[in-house]
Design an enzyme around this catalytic site. Structure first.
Site, PDB file in Angstrom:
ATOM      1  CB  CYS A 114      -1.006   0.201   1.232  1.00 46.02           C
ATOM      2  SG  CYS A 114      -2.030  -1.284   1.371  1.00 46.02           S
ATOM      3  CG  HIS A 247      -3.076   3.237   2.199  1.00 49.36           C
ATOM      4  ND1 HIS A 247      -3.563   2.915   1.018  1.00 49.36           N
ATOM      5  CD2 HIS A 247      -3.167   2.120   2.748  1.00 49.36           C
ATOM      6  CE1 HIS A 247      -3.946   1.695   0.881  1.00 49.36           C
ATOM      7  NE2 HIS A 247      -3.712   1.205   2.000  1.00 49.36           N
ATOM      8  CG  ASN A 277      -6.824  -0.704   1.211  1.00 49.89           C
ATOM      9  OD1 ASN A 277      -6.132  -0.481   0.514  1.00 49.89           O
ATOM     10  ND2 ASN A 277      -6.114  -1.067   2.483  1.00 49.89           N
TER      11      ASN A 277
HETATM   12  N1  ACO Z   1     -18.583  -8.495   9.144  1.00 52.98           N
HETATM   13  C1  ACO Z   1     -18.851  -8.764  10.460  1.00 52.98           C
HETATM   14  N2  ACO Z   1     -18.189  -9.255  11.715  1.00 52.98           N
HETATM   15  C2  ACO Z   1     -16.900  -9.148  11.259  1.00 52.98           C
HETATM   16  C3  ACO Z   1     -16.459  -8.937  10.065  1.00 52.98           C
HETATM   17  C4  ACO Z   1     -17.317  -8.529   8.929  1.00 52.98           C
HETATM   18  N3  ACO Z   1     -16.978  -8.241   7.740  1.00 52.98           N
HETATM   19  N4  ACO Z   1     -14.963  -9.037  10.341  1.00 52.98           N
HETATM   20  C5  ACO Z   1     -14.921  -9.273  11.498  1.00 52.98           C
HETATM   21  N5  ACO Z   1     -15.857  -9.470  12.049  1.00 52.98           N
HETATM   22  C6  ACO Z   1     -16.243  -9.851  13.435  1.00 52.98           C
HETATM   23  C7  ACO Z   1     -15.169 -10.752  13.989  1.00 52.98           C
HETATM   24  O1  ACO Z   1     -15.256 -12.063  13.894  1.00 52.98           O
HETATM   25  C8  ACO Z   1     -15.249 -10.619  15.634  1.00 52.98           C
HETATM   26  O2  ACO Z   1     -16.555 -11.267  16.261  1.00 52.98           O
HETATM   27  P1  ACO Z   1     -16.138 -11.810  17.549  1.00 52.98           P
HETATM   28  O3  ACO Z   1     -16.123 -10.761  18.644  1.00 52.98           O
HETATM   29  O4  ACO Z   1     -17.556 -12.507  17.685  1.00 52.98           O
HETATM   30  O5  ACO Z   1     -14.900 -12.803  17.526  1.00 52.98           O
HETATM   31  C9  ACO Z   1     -15.615  -8.824  15.449  1.00 52.98           C
HETATM   32  O6  ACO Z   1     -16.159  -8.670  14.343  1.00 52.98           O
HETATM   33  C10 ACO Z   1     -14.388  -8.170  15.859  1.00 52.98           C
HETATM   34  O7  ACO Z   1     -13.426  -8.603  15.078  1.00 52.98           O
HETATM   35  P2  ACO Z   1     -11.892  -7.666  14.961  1.00 52.98           P
HETATM   36  O8  ACO Z   1     -11.075  -8.046  14.016  1.00 52.98           O
HETATM   37  O9  ACO Z   1     -11.615  -7.484  16.597  1.00 52.98           O
HETATM   38  O10 ACO Z   1     -12.694  -6.371  14.596  1.00 52.98           O
HETATM   39  P3  ACO Z   1     -11.795  -4.885  14.478  1.00 52.98           P
HETATM   40  O11 ACO Z   1     -12.697  -3.806  15.431  1.00 52.98           O
HETATM   41  O12 ACO Z   1     -10.355  -4.918  14.937  1.00 52.98           O
HETATM   42  O13 ACO Z   1     -12.015  -4.245  13.121  1.00 52.98           O
HETATM   43  C11 ACO Z   1     -10.596  -4.004  10.975  1.00 52.98           C
HETATM   44  C12 ACO Z   1     -11.447  -5.172  12.363  1.00 52.98           C
HETATM   45  C13 ACO Z   1     -11.999  -3.288  10.399  1.00 52.98           C
HETATM   46  C14 ACO Z   1     -10.042  -4.928   9.919  1.00 52.98           C
HETATM   47  C15 ACO Z   1     -10.025  -3.379  11.828  1.00 52.98           C
HETATM   48  O14 ACO Z   1      -8.987  -4.092  12.605  1.00 52.98           O
HETATM   49  C16 ACO Z   1      -8.984  -2.685  11.038  1.00 52.98           C
HETATM   50  O15 ACO Z   1      -9.636  -1.570  10.420  1.00 52.98           O
HETATM   51  N6  ACO Z   1      -7.679  -2.703  10.824  1.00 52.98           N
HETATM   52  C17 ACO Z   1      -6.854  -1.861   9.861  1.00 52.98           C
HETATM   53  C18 ACO Z   1      -6.612  -2.881   8.899  1.00 52.98           C
HETATM   54  C19 ACO Z   1      -6.678  -2.308   7.665  1.00 52.98           C
HETATM   55  O16 ACO Z   1      -7.110  -1.072   7.153  1.00 52.98           O
HETATM   56  N7  ACO Z   1      -5.951  -2.962   6.740  1.00 52.98           N
HETATM   57  C20 ACO Z   1      -5.824  -2.585   5.433  1.00 52.98           C
HETATM   58  C21 ACO Z   1      -4.589  -3.218   4.924  1.00 52.98           C
HETATM   59  S1  ACO Z   1      -3.454  -2.653   5.701  1.00 52.98           S
HETATM   60  C22 ACO Z   1      -3.146  -1.280   5.003  1.00 52.98           C
HETATM   61  O17 ACO Z   1      -3.741  -0.712   3.934  1.00 52.98           O
HETATM   62  C23 ACO Z   1      -2.282  -0.247   5.715  1.00 52.98           C
END
Ligand code: ACO
Length: 320
Positions: A114, A247, A277
């Protein structure tokens, strides 16, 4: 002194927008509410099976070259940032060069996930400032949908396909004012496609895997640090930044970056809500949309910054 100026931009998004509800209809175990609340994403674009990264790059490049009032034959350097190249080799930049109907100039790919476009832009800037090249085409292009595991709801809802391009030309006026590039390979495991390529066949896991919370924390930290570092190199007080274009990973990451830098959110360009993204494509796509919407204007100070797998991060401060 030779400077490097952005003289044209272009972008390409394949097909119609795909809503969160359309993903649910495809069988992804998610909801519009969850995706919007955690990421801000409402739609993304997904390339059809026959569309390659070089096809998206070509459309964006043609627009950028036209906006710069140049012809493809004027381009003497092509750098494509991508993690989803058409082939292992030749590079997507060489394929793009052929599709543009030109030959002879330098063409190569940069792989910094990215952060790829920031790496590519800083590289092109350095090559122009040494006098080695005069008119560069710098592209970020991806078909990230090809490396998504549609059974992994924690990742597949986040990404989309697209391309953005800029023309960077030698000039006696600035231009790119400062750049900073960084990497920390010890964090390779938090965002990766762990499959290995041997004999043209991917063995092991061919899909993107991510520790979302680790990525989130690191992204917010380094986007703040690298914007400050780059503004300081150019002696530009943070409050003089007209536009921050990070980004486009997640609206929460964008908002907390702007807040940490003390910039009002109306100085922040956000396209992740509509594009998802798009990895290396996200920054030039957002820049092109902001220019065409009349928001980013000549003379504006624009901080472009990226973060991604590797782990990599970097920023380029541009006077438009
Ligand atoms: N829909 C519904 N529920 C979901 C989904 C979904 N798409 N994805 C995960 N869940 C659930 C999980 O199973 C979990 O359930 P549980 O509590 O019953 O186990 C719950 O939601 C929480 O999951 P987490 O992974 O802890 O959720 P979090 O609040 O961390 O959000 C996310 C996840 C959105 C990916 C967040 O961590 C994030 O934005 N991270 C940044 C990552 C990013 O932007 N990456 C892009 C690539 S990297 C880059 O570009 C730099």
């Amino acid at each position: 002194m030779i400077h490097a100026r952005i003289t044209g931009t272009g972008s390409c998004l394949p097909g119609d927008p795909v809503s969160n509800l359309a993903l649910v209809a495809r069988g992804v175990d998610t909801s519009d509410e969850w995706i919007v609340e955690r990421t801000g994403i409402r739609t993304r674009h997904l390339a059809s099976a026959g569309t390659a990264t070089s096809d998206l790059a070509l459309e964006a490049s043609r627009m950028a070259i036209a906006a710069a009032k140049l012809a493809p034959a004027d381009i003497d350097l092509i750098i494509v940032a991508t993690s989803t190249p058409d082939f292992i080799f030749p590079s997507t930049a060489c394929l793009l060069q052929a599709k543009l109907g030109i030959k002879g100039g330098a063409a190569f790919d940069v792989q910094a996930v990215c952060t790829g476009f920031i790496y590519a832009l800083a590289t092109a800037d350095a090559m122009i400032k040494t006098g080695m090249h005069k008119k560069a085409l710098v592209v970020g292009a991806e078909v990230f949908s090809r490396i998504l595991d549609w059974r992994d709801r924690g990742t597949c809802v986040l990404f989309g396909d697209g391309a953005g391009a800029v023309v960077l030309e030698a000039s006696d006026k600035p231009g790119i004012r400062a750049s900073s590039l960084h990497a920390d390979g010890s964090q390779a495991g938090i965002l990766c496609v762990p499959g290995q390529v041997a004999g043209g066949v991917v063995s092991g896991d061919p899909f993107l895997r991510m520790d979302g919370q680790a990525v989130f924390k690191l992204a917010v930290k380094v986007l703040d640090e690298v914007a400050r570092e780059t503004a300081a190199k150019a002696n530009l007080p943070l409050e003089k930044i007209d536009w921050l274009i990070p980004h486009q990973a997640n609206v929460r990451i964008l908002n907390s970056t702007a807040k940490k830098l003390g910039l009002p959110t109306d100085h922040l360009i956000v396209t992740v809500d509509r594009h998802g993204n798009t990895s290396a494509a996200s920054i030039p796509l957002a820049l092109d949309h902001a220019i065409r919407a009349g928001r980013v204007k000549p003379g504006h100070q624009v901080m472009l910054e990226g973060v991604g797998g590797g782990f990599t991060w970097g920023a380029v401060l541009v006077e438009m």
